[in-house]
Design an enzyme around this catalytic site. Structure first.
Site, PDB file in Angstrom:
ATOM      1  N   LYS A 157      21.762  62.921  44.408  1.00  0.00           N
ATOM      2  CA  LYS A 157      20.423  62.839  43.812  1.00  0.00           C
ATOM      3  C   LYS A 157      20.443  63.295  42.353  1.00  0.00           C
ATOM      4  O   LYS A 157      19.793  62.689  41.494  1.00  0.00           O
ATOM      5  CB  LYS A 157      19.445  63.678  44.622  1.00  0.00           C
ATOM      6  CG  LYS A 157      19.146  63.098  45.991  1.00  0.00           C
ATOM      7  CD  LYS A 157      18.258  64.023  46.814  1.00  0.00           C
ATOM      8  CE  LYS A 157      17.956  63.415  48.180  1.00  0.00           C
ATOM      9  NZ  LYS A 157      17.193  64.347  49.033  1.00  0.00           N
TER      10      LYS A 157
ATOM     11  N   THR B  51      19.649  50.038  53.501  1.00  0.00           N
ATOM     12  CA  THR B  51      20.729  50.399  54.426  1.00  0.00           C
ATOM     13  C   THR B  51      21.055  51.887  54.308  1.00  0.00           C
ATOM     14  O   THR B  51      20.708  52.538  53.321  1.00  0.00           O
ATOM     15  CB  THR B  51      21.994  49.577  54.137  1.00  0.00           C
ATOM     16  OG1 THR B  51      22.450  49.858  52.805  1.00  0.00           O
ATOM     17  CG2 THR B  51      21.729  48.088  54.291  1.00  0.00           C
TER      18      THR B  51
ATOM     19  N   PHE C 289      16.295  48.305  58.475  1.00  0.00           N
ATOM     20  CA  PHE C 289      14.959  48.412  59.086  1.00  0.00           C
ATOM     21  C   PHE C 289      14.865  49.720  59.867  1.00  0.00           C
ATOM     22  O   PHE C 289      14.493  49.750  61.032  1.00  0.00           O
ATOM     23  CB  PHE C 289      14.707  47.209  59.998  1.00  0.00           C
ATOM     24  CG  PHE C 289      13.253  46.960  60.299  1.00  0.00           C
ATOM     25  CD1 PHE C 289      12.330  46.776  59.285  1.00  0.00           C
ATOM     26  CD2 PHE C 289      12.820  46.897  61.614  1.00  0.00           C
ATOM     27  CE1 PHE C 289      10.995  46.531  59.565  1.00  0.00           C
ATOM     28  CE2 PHE C 289      11.484  46.645  61.913  1.00  0.00           C
ATOM     29  CZ  PHE C 289      10.565  46.463  60.878  1.00  0.00           C
TER      30      PHE C 289
ATOM     31  N   ASP D 156      24.637  65.610  49.182  1.00  0.00           N
ATOM     32  CA  ASP D 156      23.370  64.890  49.033  1.00  0.00           C
ATOM     33  C   ASP D 156      22.680  65.303  47.741  1.00  0.00           C
ATOM     34  O   ASP D 156      22.187  64.452  46.984  1.00  0.00           O
ATOM     35  CB  ASP D 156      22.461  65.164  50.234  1.00  0.00           C
ATOM     36  CG  ASP D 156      21.101  64.505  50.083  1.00  0.00           C
ATOM     37  OD1 ASP D 156      21.017  63.278  50.280  1.00  0.00           O
ATOM     38  OD2 ASP D 156      20.124  65.211  49.743  1.00  0.00           O
TER      39      ASP D 156
ATOM     40  N   LYS E  47      20.258  55.711  47.511  1.00  0.00           N
ATOM     41  CA  LYS E  47      20.654  56.381  46.271  1.00  0.00           C
ATOM     42  C   LYS E  47      22.095  56.091  45.870  1.00  0.00           C
ATOM     43  O   LYS E  47      22.484  56.301  44.710  1.00  0.00           O
ATOM     44  CB  LYS E  47      20.427  57.892  46.374  1.00  0.00           C
ATOM     45  CG  LYS E  47      21.328  58.613  47.338  1.00  0.00           C
ATOM     46  CD  LYS E  47      21.032  60.100  47.410  1.00  0.00           C
ATOM     47  CE  LYS E  47      19.753  60.405  48.120  1.00  0.00           C
ATOM     48  NZ  LYS E  47      19.798  60.145  49.581  1.00  0.00           N
TER      49      LYS E  47
ATOM     50  N   GLY F 142      13.286  67.076  63.167  1.00  0.00           N
ATOM     51  CA  GLY F 142      13.687  65.710  62.869  1.00  0.00           C
ATOM     52  C   GLY F 142      14.265  65.451  61.500  1.00  0.00           C
ATOM     53  O   GLY F 142      14.519  64.299  61.150  1.00  0.00           O
TER      54      GLY F 142
ATOM     55  N   GLU G 212      12.651  53.939  42.935  1.00  0.00           N
ATOM     56  CA  GLU G 212      11.885  55.183  42.954  1.00  0.00           C
ATOM     57  C   GLU G 212      12.171  56.041  44.174  1.00  0.00           C
ATOM     58  O   GLU G 212      12.179  57.274  44.097  1.00  0.00           O
ATOM     59  CB  GLU G 212      10.384  54.871  42.886  1.00  0.00           C
ATOM     60  CG  GLU G 212       9.518  56.079  42.605  1.00  0.00           C
ATOM     61  CD  GLU G 212       9.840  56.713  41.262  1.00  0.00           C
ATOM     62  OE1 GLU G 212      10.490  57.782  41.251  1.00  0.00           O
ATOM     63  OE2 GLU G 212       9.453  56.151  40.229  1.00  0.00           O
TER      64      GLU G 212
ATOM     65  N   GLU H 259      20.340  66.364  60.175  1.00  0.00           N
ATOM     66  CA  GLU H 259      21.210  65.385  60.818  1.00  0.00           C
ATOM     67  C   GLU H 259      22.091  66.053  61.871  1.00  0.00           C
ATOM     68  O   GLU H 259      22.310  67.271  61.853  1.00  0.00           O
ATOM     69  CB  GLU H 259      22.108  64.712  59.768  1.00  0.00           C
ATOM     70  CG  GLU H 259      21.365  64.002  58.657  1.00  0.00           C
ATOM     71  CD  GLU H 259      20.670  62.748  59.130  1.00  0.00           C
ATOM     72  OE1 GLU H 259      21.050  62.219  60.194  1.00  0.00           O
ATOM     73  OE2 GLU H 259      19.748  62.292  58.442  1.00  0.00           O
TER      74      GLU H 259
END
Length: 344
Positions: free
Chosen positions: A227, A99, A11, A223, A128, A209, A152, A212
């Site tokens: 992807k 998560t 969440f 990353d 992913k 923002g 998606e 990281e």
């Protein structure tokens, strides 16, 4: 009216953006699709869980997390059940796997998805990891159990890449996939080209923002590799993992490299690509010089782009311009709408 019970595993920002879309569109969904969506479970790693078989108060759930930092233990909806216990015991129709990404294993998201599918529950994932590390196994399991499995949001937020190929490029064979997929490195390279230092670019990205606290997974290309793997596994049936990608990040790029590229009329971009070589899908992630007249050179800021080359429709390019968290929430929402459409 049909009722669809949903369990949210995770969440964070994306989950709350999705929740607000549900709140805004619920009446319209009921009217146009004759379906009543109820969120019956929300679990978090450290901030507690909410359960309510008649439907959680989403506005209050969002408020508590954003204003108080956790679910209140004195709330009538509060539960001590863990994510695994919720997945295995609560009555729901669709599980949303939201998560955080564990980029080197895809866990525990993979096990979450397997546990839900074992109960013949539909699954939507924004993570992913499972698509990068276990896509073939999960796809086959979904087919065996007769459930929907959608993902998606795993690449370019809510941009319809996977849906495009499934729904509107029927019988097209994808022969190449390429693009700019990591927004952090794209932003940093652009700032370097403007004369900023690495640290200045990082500070600006953190202020906005999207960088990281530890940006190494972005800067080292992991990353982007995850992807790329997801795209190749789904669109080109590659059956590979991120470790199979020939990967180079941008940490070795210097101010001199940027200036020399600019002198040649080029921009440096962290470029992702998958092609077929000797009958095998081969993926790469590496910084390259892109001539300024090419579209991909002008993917700026936090924008992303992916090009899909097919046998029947040639090359198509989709650009996502500077997305916000709303687009990520919409990707989850659009997959849930697909579940409603395809599970009647």
């Amino acid at each position: 009216m049909r009722r669809l019970n949903v369990a949210m595993i995770g969440f964070g920002n994306a989950g709350r953006a999705f929740s607000r879309i549900i709140l805004e569109k619920q009446k319209e969904i009921e009217k146009t699709m004759d379906c009543d969506i109820r969120i019956v479970a929300i679990t978090t790693g450290r901030r507690g869980s909410f359960l309510c078989e008649e439907g959680i108060d989403l506005e209050e759930a969002c408020r508590q997390i954003e204003e108080e930092g956790a679910f209140r233990t004195d709330s009538p909806q509060y539960s001590k059940l863990t994510s695994t216990e919720v997945i295995r015991s609560v009555e729901y129709d669709v599980m949303l796997e939201l998560t955080p990404l564990q980029i080197f294993t895809g866990q525990p998201a993979i096990d979450h998805i397997k546990a839900a599918m074992q109960r013949k529950k539909h699954v939507v994932t924004a993570n992913k990891g499972p698509i990068a590390w276990a896509y073939k196994e999960l796809r086959e399991m979904a087919e065996e159990k007769g459930v929907c499995f959608y993902y998606e949001t795993t690449v370019m937020d809510g941009t319809p890449i996977f849906n495009l190929t499934v729904d509107t490029l029927k019988f097209c064979k994808v022969t190449e996939v390429s693009g700019i997929l990591n927004t952090t490195t794209n932003f940093v390279l652009e700032e370097l080209a403007k004369g900023a230092s690495y640290e200045e670019a990082m500070q600006e990205g953190r202020k906005r923002g999207f960088v990281e606290a530890d940006p190494s997974m972005d800067m080292d290309g992991w990353d982007a590799a995850a992807k790329t793997t997801a795209l190749l596994n789904v669109l080109m049936h590659a059956d590979i993992t991120p470790r199979d990608i020939d990967r180079t990040g941008i940490t070795a790029i210097t101010e001199k490299d940027i200036k020399e590229a600019k002198r040649r009329g080029c921009f440096i971009k962290l470029f992702c690509r998958g092609v077929i070589e000797d009958g095998k899908v081969v993926g790469t992630v590496k910084p390259i010089e892109v001539p300024e007249q090419e579209l991909i050179a002008h993917i700026d800021g936090t924008s992303s782009a992916v090009s899909i080359t097919t046998d029947l429709m040639g090359k198509l390019t989709i650009v996502e311009h500077n997305p916000e968290i709303l687009q990520t929430g919409y990707g989850i929402f659009s997959d849930l709408i697909r579940v409603i459409d395809h599970s009647k």
